[in-house]
Design a protein around this motif. Structure first.
Motif, short mmCIF file in Angstrom:
data_model
loop_
_atom_site.label_atom_id
_atom_site.label_comp_id
_atom_site.label_asym_id
_atom_site.label_seq_id
_atom_site.Cartn_x
_atom_site.Cartn_y
_atom_site.Cartn_z
N PRO A 508 6.69 -3.90 13.40
CA PRO A 508 5.75 -2.71 13.52
C PRO A 508 6.34 -1.93 14.59
O PRO A 508 7.51 -2.24 15.39
CB PRO A 508 4.49 -3.39 14.32
CG PRO A 508 4.80 -4.55 14.83
CD PRO A 508 6.31 -5.27 13.81
N GLN A 509 5.96 -0.50 14.60
CA GLN A 509 6.48 0.33 15.31
C GLN A 509 6.56 0.00 17.19
O GLN A 509 7.44 0.14 17.67
CB GLN A 509 5.98 1.64 15.26
CG GLN A 509 6.32 2.38 13.86
CD GLN A 509 5.65 3.85 13.57
OE1 GLN A 509 5.18 4.15 14.37
NE2 GLN A 509 6.21 4.43 12.65
N SER A 510 5.49 -0.33 17.26
CA SER A 510 5.47 -1.01 18.67
C SER A 510 6.59 -2.03 19.06
O SER A 510 6.88 -1.88 20.30
CB SER A 510 3.97 -1.80 19.14
OG SER A 510 3.76 -2.70 18.02
N ALA A 511 6.88 -2.96 18.40
CA ALA A 511 8.01 -3.83 18.44
C ALA A 511 9.13 -3.02 18.39
O ALA A 511 10.10 -3.49 19.36
CB ALA A 511 7.95 -4.76 17.42
N PHE A 512 9.57 -2.04 17.76
CA PHE A 512 10.60 -1.33 17.64
C PHE A 512 10.77 -0.54 19.18
O PHE A 512 11.88 -0.82 19.61
CB PHE A 512 10.73 -0.28 16.71
CG PHE A 512 11.97 0.76 16.82
CD1 PHE A 512 13.09 0.40 16.32
CD2 PHE A 512 11.74 1.95 17.35
CE1 PHE A 512 14.23 1.40 16.54
CE2 PHE A 512 12.62 2.97 17.46
CZ PHE A 512 14.05 2.45 17.14
N TRP A 513 9.69 -0.11 19.69
CA TRP A 513 9.86 0.19 21.05
C TRP A 513 10.17 -0.30 22.13
O TRP A 513 11.02 -0.12 22.84
CB TRP A 513 8.42 0.73 21.27
CG TRP A 513 8.27 1.89 22.55
CD1 TRP A 513 7.51 1.05 23.63
CD2 TRP A 513 8.37 3.01 23.02
NE1 TRP A 513 7.59 1.78 24.79
CE2 TRP A 513 8.28 3.13 24.28
CE3 TRP A 513 9.15 4.02 22.50
CZ2 TRP A 513 8.39 4.08 25.08
CZ3 TRP A 513 9.71 5.05 23.13
CH2 TRP A 513 9.13 5.20 24.46
N ASN A 516 13.87 -2.38 19.78
CA ASN A 516 14.95 -1.42 19.29
C ASN A 516 15.35 -2.29 17.61
O ASN A 516 16.20 -1.77 17.15
CB ASN A 516 16.19 -1.62 20.26
CG ASN A 516 16.16 -0.44 21.17
OD1 ASN A 516 15.50 -0.75 22.09
ND2 ASN A 516 16.47 0.77 20.97
N ILE A 517 14.39 -3.16 17.33
CA ILE A 517 14.70 -3.76 16.13
C ILE A 517 13.82 -3.03 14.93
O ILE A 517 12.65 -3.11 15.12
CB ILE A 517 14.38 -5.27 16.27
CG1 ILE A 517 15.46 -5.84 17.18
CG2 ILE A 517 15.01 -5.87 14.76
CD1 ILE A 517 16.83 -5.81 16.97
N VAL A 518 14.23 -2.48 13.87
CA VAL A 518 13.75 -2.07 12.99
C VAL A 518 13.14 -3.01 11.78
O VAL A 518 12.02 -3.20 11.56
CB VAL A 518 14.52 -0.71 12.14
CG1 VAL A 518 13.73 -0.40 11.07
CG2 VAL A 518 14.80 0.17 13.00
N SER A 519 14.08 -3.89 11.40
CA SER A 519 13.74 -4.99 10.50
C SER A 519 14.85 -6.11 10.40
O SER A 519 15.97 -5.83 11.00
CB SER A 519 13.58 -4.37 9.03
OG SER A 519 15.11 -3.81 8.69
N ILE A 520 14.16 -7.30 10.11
CA ILE A 520 15.33 -8.44 10.03
C ILE A 520 15.19 -9.00 8.73
O ILE A 520 13.99 -9.37 7.98
CB ILE A 520 14.87 -9.56 11.13
CG1 ILE A 520 14.76 -8.93 12.45
CG2 ILE A 520 16.04 -10.63 10.92
CD1 ILE A 520 14.31 -9.71 13.45
N ILE A 566 20.61 -20.24 8.24
CA ILE A 566 20.09 -18.89 8.03
C ILE A 566 20.72 -17.75 8.32
O ILE A 566 21.24 -17.79 9.74
CB ILE A 566 18.57 -19.02 8.47
CG1 ILE A 566 17.79 -20.15 8.02
CG2 ILE A 566 17.74 -17.63 8.13
CD1 ILE A 566 16.46 -20.22 8.59
N ALA A 567 21.24 -16.72 7.58
CA ALA A 567 21.80 -15.72 7.71
C ALA A 567 21.12 -14.55 7.61
O ALA A 567 19.90 -14.61 7.16
CB ALA A 567 23.11 -15.61 6.88
N GLY A 568 21.57 -13.23 7.68
CA GLY A 568 20.79 -12.21 7.14
C GLY A 568 21.21 -10.92 7.78
O GLY A 568 22.58 -10.77 7.92
N TYR A 569 20.34 -10.02 7.83
CA TYR A 569 20.90 -8.47 8.10
C TYR A 569 19.75 -7.90 9.37
O TYR A 569 18.90 -8.59 9.24
CB TYR A 569 20.70 -7.55 7.01
CG TYR A 569 21.62 -7.69 5.88
CD1 TYR A 569 22.89 -7.20 5.75
CD2 TYR A 569 21.11 -8.60 5.08
CE1 TYR A 569 23.85 -7.25 4.77
CE2 TYR A 569 21.99 -8.92 3.82
CZ TYR A 569 23.33 -8.47 3.79
OH TYR A 569 24.19 -8.63 2.85
N ILE A 570 20.36 -7.45 10.12
CA ILE A 570 19.61 -6.47 11.51
C ILE A 570 19.72 -5.13 11.24
O ILE A 570 20.75 -4.64 11.00
CB ILE A 570 19.72 -7.29 12.59
CG1 ILE A 570 19.77 -8.73 12.74
CG2 ILE A 570 19.03 -6.40 13.62
CD1 ILE A 570 20.20 -9.26 13.92
#
Length: 692
Positions: A508-513, A516-520, A566-570
């Motif tokens: 959520p936007q509050s978590a980005f604030w 600084n993470i948009v998505s994982i 577990i790998a992925g993208y940030i």
């Protein structure tokens, strides 16, 4: 009166003899209503073999280009006997046979080439190569059909410029003497001359099962006229005579020699979309050009000759395909009783131009053969050839976006708002979709003829920092997950992962604030259920520090229901002002993500995504989850095209940046001095504190 009865009886007798004696290779034969000799030949009766039937006769040209005729499965033939120019035309058992094996190519030589051909005819005969007079051919075509009226042997023979008769060792050049009404031998090499033309034909006739006419196969070699052929219209004929001295035409094969070469005079054409003009561009201007566009399918043909009608109206050719409606096709703007499917065949004629256009309106789409014939003065052949071309159907694309009402631009031009359907010519297009508050979407598509495609685009909101960060989720990270109040921590709910499938979690936007993470995006080796915790770090934990200028630090901890990899993208954002505080241009650097693997900091493949003016956004591929640091790299950002499918806020293919520019010795020295000064200050501060 008695004389007329006797003449009538003689004609009937000759006709009966002809019917009885007709060769089984005869196609038709003609019997004159009175005894007639011409140029030394008894032309009271003339036989024509079925020479376009390859089971009777065949031939092959070498060192020549060929014009391929349309693909025809069979030719239905019909002759309605009648009389023309004192001759009664009779049919044979072959006349109305369906022809399935026939010659389907036409030879074209370049100027100056030498003749080289092979004849296969299970019979004896005298091969003769003749060259026609261009001006005479032009006169016949220009004045058609009136030019057919009053045609005589004499007028036909006057169209011949010269002829070369061949035996198995040599040749003789013959020309028609119109004044004396005879053939004169102008030159001779190894050829036997009899006392008359019939005897000469019989003396030089050879068995033609495999006879080659070329400079190397003839003992005397080819005559100069055929070693270096000049532009014009030619024919190979094979002539025989029967026991009554009547001529038998056993083979007739036309060919042309161009003024120039097929390659140098070849026009240019390209595929065209249905409804538009097919453009033919010549390299030079010709006096006239003629083109026929024929769809490349297999046809059936029928040829009908009704000799009870005028000669210009007696001939009828149909090219048919299934139940397609036939229309008359003009040849060089002349009505020649040629009919073909109007949606599959088109012909045009043009004068004195370097280009020619053929309308494709109402023509079916598909593959076509384009026949092109270009002429110089006196109808001199300049280009005879066929090219392949396609008439293309428009492609259809349905463009949907979520949310809808987004603006659509194709190759930079606005075409409307989603959701919409667009028809485009086959080709490659750049499609851009924009909507206020969402990231621009751009992709490149290649559409083929008649293709239908659906483009579904989930637009990605542009992450923005809220004015007042809301409190989301349960306190202390318990319950359903969310932002932990008062600290830069986000705790997720439980998430199910499928083996080797990408699962993207958008914070959520509050978590980005806070983080600084948009998505994982998680990629698990096995099916599992996970929960993760993200914490933005203000200070580095007690682990080795990364080398470089750090502008972002965070950690991601995972708990998994089963042990797995577990790998992925940030996807993360970095404030541009923070980059500026470090004395760097936010548009000229890349903030590369590094991961701590327990011993060392490992650089992750990082890609610049976009900027919203306040944040720069990046995407990094990570082999696992632990501590992370964003470090400024001395490289300009490299934007990459957004791929077609974007299920999350950002979907781009990660790209590996080039290695950073090596740091100079001066930089190392400056860093060392700063560290030394800092250490001295710390010692001084400690001593002051101890004194107090």
């Amino acid at each position: 009166m008695m004389r007329n009865v006797t003449l009538y009886s003689l004609i009937v007798l000759i006709s009966l003899i002809s019917i009885c004696e007709a060769n089984n290779s005869d196609f038709i034969y003609a019997v004159r209503d009175n005894q007639q000799n011409f140029a030394g030949l008894n032309v009271t009766e003339i036989h024509f073999w079925d020479f376009y039937n390859t089971s009777i006769a065949s031939y092959e040209f070498y060192n020549a280009s060929t014009v391929r005729l349309p693909d025809i499965a069979k030719i239905e033939r019909e002759l309605i006997p009648g009389s023309k120019a004192h001759y009664a035309i009779y049919s044979t058992s072959r006349t109305n046979e369906t022809l399935r094996n026939f010659a389907n190519t036409f030879a074209v030589y370049d100027k100056g080439k030498g003749l080289d051909l092979r004849i296969s005819l299970i019979s004896n005969g005298l091969p003769i190569v003749i060259k026609l007079k261009n001006d005479k051919i032009e006169n016949y075509i220009s004045n058609y059909p009136d030019s057919l009226q009053g045609v005589t042997f004499d007028s036909l023979l006057q169209t011949i410029e010269y002829g070369y008769a061949f035996n198995d060792t040599g040749w003789a050049r013959v020309e028609y003497n119109a004044t004396a009404k005879r053939f004169d031998v102008e030159d001779n090499c190894g050829f036997n001359l009899g006392s008359n033309i019939v005897q000469t034909i019989k003396m030089n006739s050879i068995y033609l099962s495999s006879f080659r006419i070329s400079n190397s196969s003839i003992t005397c070699g080819l005559p100069e006229d055929l070693r270096e052929m000049q532009p014009g219209y030619y024919s190979l004929i094979v002539l025989g005579v029967n026991d009554y001295g009547n001529p038998i035409l056993k083979l007739l094969v036309p060919f042309v020699v161009l003024n120039g070469t097929s390659s140098s005079n070849k026009p240019t054409v390209s595929d065209v979309v249905s409804g538009k003009d097919l453009s033919i561009r010549f390299r030079e201007e010709f006096n006239a050009s003629f083109a026929v566009l024929v769809k490349n399918v297999q046809y059936d043909a029928s040829v009908r000759m009704d000799l009870t009608k005028k000669l210009s109206e007696s001939f009828n050719v149909n090219l048919s395909y299934g139940a397609e409606k036939l229309e008359e096709i003009k040849i060089m703007d002349k009505n020649v009783n040629f009919y073909a499917p109007g949606k599959m065949v088109r012909a045009v004629f043009n004068n004195s131009e370097k280009f020619q256009n053929i309308s494709t309106k109402n023509l079916e789409t598909g593959s076509y053969i384009l026949y092109i014939f270009a002429f110089g003065d006196n109808l001199e052949p300049r280009y005879f050839g066929c090219l392949s071309v396609n008439i293309l159907a428009k492609a259809t694309i349905l463009i949907n976006s979520s949310p809808p009402e987004a603006d659509v631009y194709i190759n930079g031009s606005y075409v409307g708002k989603t959701n919409l359907t667009v028809q485009l010519d086959p080709g490659t297009y750049e499609i851009r979709i924009t909507k206020s508050g969402y990231q621009n979407y751009t992709t490149t598509l290649t559409l083929s003829s008649g293709e239908s495609r659906v483009l579904n685009v989930p637009l990605v909101p542009i992450p923005t920092a809220p004015a007042i960060p809301p409190i989301v989720g349960g306190g202390g990270g318990g319950g359903g997950g969310g932002v932990i109040p008062g600290v830069p921590i986000y705790m997720s709910d439980y998430i199910k992962l499928k083996a080797n499938k990408e699962t993207e979690f958008i914070l959520p936007q509050s978590a980005f604030w806070e983080t600084n993470i948009v998505s994982i995006t998680f990629i698990s080796k096995d099916d599992t259920t996970i929960r993760f915790r993200v914490e933005k770090l203000k200070e580095m934990p007690p682990i080795p520090k990364p080398f470089g200028i750090v502008v972002l630090m965070f950690s991601i901890d995972l708990t998994s229901s089963v042990p797995t990899e577990i790998a992925g993208y940030i996807v993360y954002g970095v404030e541009r002002d923070i980059i500026k505080e470090k004395k760097f241009d936010p548009d000229g650097v890349l903030v590369v993500l590094h991961r701590f693997d327990g011993e060392n900091w490992i650089k992750c493949d990082t890609t610049f995504l976009y900027t919203d003016g306040k944040y720069n956004y990046y995407k990094a591929r990570v082999p696992g989850f632990s501590y992370f640091a964003g470090i400024i790299s001395f490289l300009p950002p490299t934007p990459v095209e957004t791929p077609e499918k974007t299920p999350g806020p950002v979907k781009t293919t990660p790209a590996t940046p080039s290695p950073p520019t090596p740091i100079s010795f001066e930089v190392y020295l400056a860093v060392f001095l700063l560290i030394a000064i800092g250490a001295i200050l710390l010692v001084v501060a400690y001593m002051v504190w101890k004194t107090k």
